[in-house]
Every structure is written in structure tokens, then in C-alpha cells.
Design a protein around this motif. Structure first.
Motif, PDB file in Angstrom:
ATOM      1  N   ILE A  95       0.827  -1.256  -0.118  1.00  0.00           N
ATOM      2  CA  ILE A  95       0.004  -0.028  -0.179  1.00  0.00           C
ATOM      3  C   ILE A  95       0.922   1.252  -0.068  1.00  0.00           C
ATOM      4  CG2 ILE A  95      -2.087  -1.017   1.098  1.00  0.00           C
ATOM      5  CD1 ILE A  95      -1.236   0.294   3.758  1.00  0.00           C
ATOM      6  N   THR A  96       0.277   2.316  -0.318  1.00  0.00           N
ATOM      7  CA  THR A  96       1.052   3.559  -0.525  1.00  0.00           C
ATOM      8  C   THR A  96       0.270   4.689   0.351  1.00  0.00           C
ATOM      9  OG1 THR A  96      -0.389   4.343  -2.243  1.00  0.00           O
ATOM     10  CG2 THR A  96       1.782   3.416  -2.896  1.00  0.00           C
ATOM     11  N   ALA A  97       1.052   5.689   0.912  1.00  0.00           N
ATOM     12  CA  ALA A  97       0.557   6.447   1.751  1.00  0.00           C
ATOM     13  C   ALA A  97       0.694   8.196   1.236  1.00  0.00           C
ATOM     14  CB  ALA A  97       1.192   6.481   3.187  1.00  0.00           C
ATOM     15  N   ALA A  98       0.032   8.894   1.817  1.00  0.00           N
ATOM     16  CA  ALA A  98       0.057  10.314   1.743  1.00  0.00           C
ATOM     17  C   ALA A  98       0.447  10.882   3.142  1.00  0.00           C
ATOM     18  CB  ALA A  98      -0.895  11.031   1.155  1.00  0.00           C
ATOM     19  N   ALA A 148      -5.191  13.850  -2.312  1.00  0.00           N
ATOM     20  CA  ALA A 148      -4.559  12.466  -1.777  1.00  0.00           C
ATOM     21  C   ALA A 148      -5.287  11.407  -2.111  1.00  0.00           C
ATOM     22  CB  ALA A 148      -4.017  13.000  -0.622  1.00  0.00           C
ATOM     23  N   LEU A 149      -6.635  11.724  -1.737  1.00  0.00           N
ATOM     24  CA  LEU A 149      -7.528  10.344  -1.643  1.00  0.00           C
ATOM     25  C   LEU A 149      -7.440   9.588  -3.306  1.00  0.00           C
ATOM     26  CD1 LEU A 149     -10.548  11.889   0.037  1.00  0.00           C
ATOM     27  CD2 LEU A 149      -9.446   9.918   0.867  1.00  0.00           C
ATOM     28  N   LYS A 150      -7.210  10.397  -4.374  1.00  0.00           N
ATOM     29  CA  LYS A 150      -7.221   9.787  -5.619  1.00  0.00           C
ATOM     30  C   LYS A 150      -5.756   9.067  -5.923  1.00  0.00           C
ATOM     31  CE  LYS A 150     -10.379  13.498  -7.013  1.00  0.00           C
ATOM     32  NZ  LYS A 150     -10.093  14.933  -7.326  1.00  0.00           N
ATOM     33  N   GLN A 151      -4.877   9.353  -4.862  1.00  0.00           N
ATOM     34  CA  GLN A 151      -3.397   8.749  -5.234  1.00  0.00           C
ATOM     35  C   GLN A 151      -3.017   7.547  -4.319  1.00  0.00           C
ATOM     36  OE1 GLN A 151      -0.596  12.032  -6.019  1.00  0.00           O
ATOM     37  NE2 GLN A 151      -2.407  13.387  -5.322  1.00  0.00           N
ATOM     38  N   VAL A 198      -4.178   8.132   3.861  1.00  0.00           N
ATOM     39  CA  VAL A 198      -3.759   9.442   4.046  1.00  0.00           C
ATOM     40  C   VAL A 198      -3.744   9.582   5.527  1.00  0.00           C
ATOM     41  CG1 VAL A 198      -4.641  11.810   3.631  1.00  0.00           C
ATOM     42  CG2 VAL A 198      -5.187  10.166   2.116  1.00  0.00           C
ATOM     43  N   ILE A 199      -2.417  10.335   5.941  1.00  0.00           N
ATOM     44  CA  ILE A 199      -2.403  10.510   7.411  1.00  0.00           C
ATOM     45  C   ILE A 199      -1.788  12.221   7.448  1.00  0.00           C
ATOM     46  CG2 ILE A 199      -1.070  10.291   9.471  1.00  0.00           C
ATOM     47  CD1 ILE A 199      -0.196   7.231   8.083  1.00  0.00           C
ATOM     48  N   THR A 200      -2.882  12.661   8.286  1.00  0.00           N
ATOM     49  CA  THR A 200      -2.534  14.106   8.768  1.00  0.00           C
ATOM     50  C   THR A 200      -2.013  14.282  10.094  1.00  0.00           C
ATOM     51  OG1 THR A 200      -4.715  14.647   9.456  1.00  0.00           O
ATOM     52  CG2 THR A 200      -4.524  14.748   7.059  1.00  0.00           C
ATOM     53  N   THR A 201      -1.266  15.170  10.077  1.00  0.00           N
ATOM     54  CA  THR A 201      -0.634  15.555  11.406  1.00  0.00           C
ATOM     55  C   THR A 201      -0.847  17.059  11.599  1.00  0.00           C
ATOM     56  OG1 THR A 201       1.593  15.826  10.599  1.00  0.00           O
ATOM     57  CG2 THR A 201       1.152  13.762  11.121  1.00  0.00           C
ATOM     58  N   VAL A 236       3.186  10.677  -1.452  1.00  0.00           N
ATOM     59  CA  VAL A 236       2.710  12.177  -1.332  1.00  0.00           C
ATOM     60  C   VAL A 236       3.088  12.772   0.081  1.00  0.00           C
ATOM     61  CG1 VAL A 236       0.997  13.674  -1.232  1.00  0.00           C
ATOM     62  CG2 VAL A 236       0.766  11.728  -2.690  1.00  0.00           C
ATOM     63  N   TYR A 237       4.004  13.800   0.208  1.00  0.00           N
ATOM     64  CA  TYR A 237       4.101  14.380   1.278  1.00  0.00           C
ATOM     65  C   TYR A 237       4.054  15.864   1.063  1.00  0.00           C
ATOM     66  CZ  TYR A 237       6.833  16.778   5.266  1.00  0.00           C
ATOM     67  OH  TYR A 237       7.331  17.539   6.051  1.00  0.00           O
TER      68      TYR A 237
END
Length: 161
Positions: free
Chosen positions: A9-12, A62-65, A69-72, A44-45
Motif C-alpha cells: 500500500i501507499t500513503a500520503a 491525496a484520496l485519488k492517489q 492518508v495521514i494528516t498530522t 505524497v508528502y
């Protein structure tokens, strides 16, 4: 199932701050370090201002990529803290247990009764899971180590059934 049983899996990672830069974003860097340790690529960062529209725009893109998604940052009780208010309306479903367990762990392991000030959110949009966590390194380490990296593969698997 173990982590190895799931697909990659990939993350933003989106840091919400009016003051942080890539050099000073210790919370965002800690998220990316935990992701790397869990064999999750950060695709994505970015750093966005504490602004409702900017946060929504960054999360929507980000939802499309990515799968997660993790926001801080921007999760406190101050007037400018609007991350959760910006993210929540974008979601299909909310997983209330994430915030509940995060506060419980914060209370028992770290901050005591100040945990009532701690806001954390998890929701899903289509096949993507979104976590919004406080920006302090302590909060990031707690959320990533005890919750997010423990369950993110399973959540993404469930969303893609």
C-alpha cells in the motif's frame, strides 16, 4: 493474517501547520519513518496551512492517489485547529474507535487527564482510509506504533473486498 499476507500500500502524509517547514516537521518525518519501517511507501508528502479549504483540497487530491492518508497537526481545541472539521465531511464512514483508543492510550501511557484535549480521527472514503492525528512527535509515535501500523493493512484489505 500477518502484514506479509496483504498487498503493498501507499500513503500520503499531510502536515497541517502555519509554522513548520520540511526541515522542522518532526511529526511528519516520524510518520514517514514509521511507514517506511512497515514497508509502506510515502507517495505524497506536503505541508499545508491551518486552513479549512487548503486541508480539504490536499486531502481530496491525496484520496485519488494513495491507499492511506495521514494528516498530522491541527487537531487541538484552539480556534485555528480545523483539520478534523475539514476532513470529516469528505468521508463515507467514520471509525470512532480510533479516537477513543488513541485517547485511552494517551491517558494511560503519556499525558494523563490532558488526553481529553486530544482529538484524533479515522474515516474512510471509497477504498482509502484517512487518519488525522496530533502533530507532536509523542502523539505521532503513539498513534503510528500502537494503532495505525497495526491495523492499516487490514483496513485497506477490507475496503478493497
Amino acid at each position: 493474517m500477518h502484514t506479509n499476507d496483504y498487498r503493498e500500500i501507499t500513503a500520503a502524509v499531510i502536515t497541517v501547520s502555519d509554522t513548520r517547514t520540511e526541515e522542522t516537521d518532526k511529526g511528519g518525518q516520524a510518520v514517514m519513518d514509521h511507514l517506511k519501517d512497515s514497508k509502506i511507501e510515502t507517495a505524497v508528502y506536503q505541508i499545508v496551512k491551518d486552513d479549512f479549504e487548503e486541508i480539504q483540497s490536499a486531502v481530496t487530491a491525496a484520496l485519488k492517489q494513495v491507499d492511506v492518508v495521514i494528516t498530522t497537526g491541527g487537531t487541538g481545541v484552539a480556534k485555528r485547529d480545523v483539520t478534523i472539521e475539514a476532513v470529516r465531511p469528505l468521508m463515507d464512514k467514520e471509525m470512532e474507535g480510533f479516537g477513543e483508543i488513541f485517547r485511552y492510550l494517551s491517558y494511560t501511557e503519556d499525558v494523563g487527564t490532558r488526553a481529553i484535549l486530544s482529538r484524533a480521527f479515522c474515516g474512510t472514503k471509497d477504498q482509502t482510509v484517512v487518519f488525522s492525528i496530533p502533530g507532536s512527535v509523542g502523539a505521532v509515535n503513539l498513534a503510528m506504533k500502537k494503532l495505525i501500523t497495526q491495523e492499516v493493512f487490514h483496513i485497506v484489505h477490507e475496503l478493497n473486498k
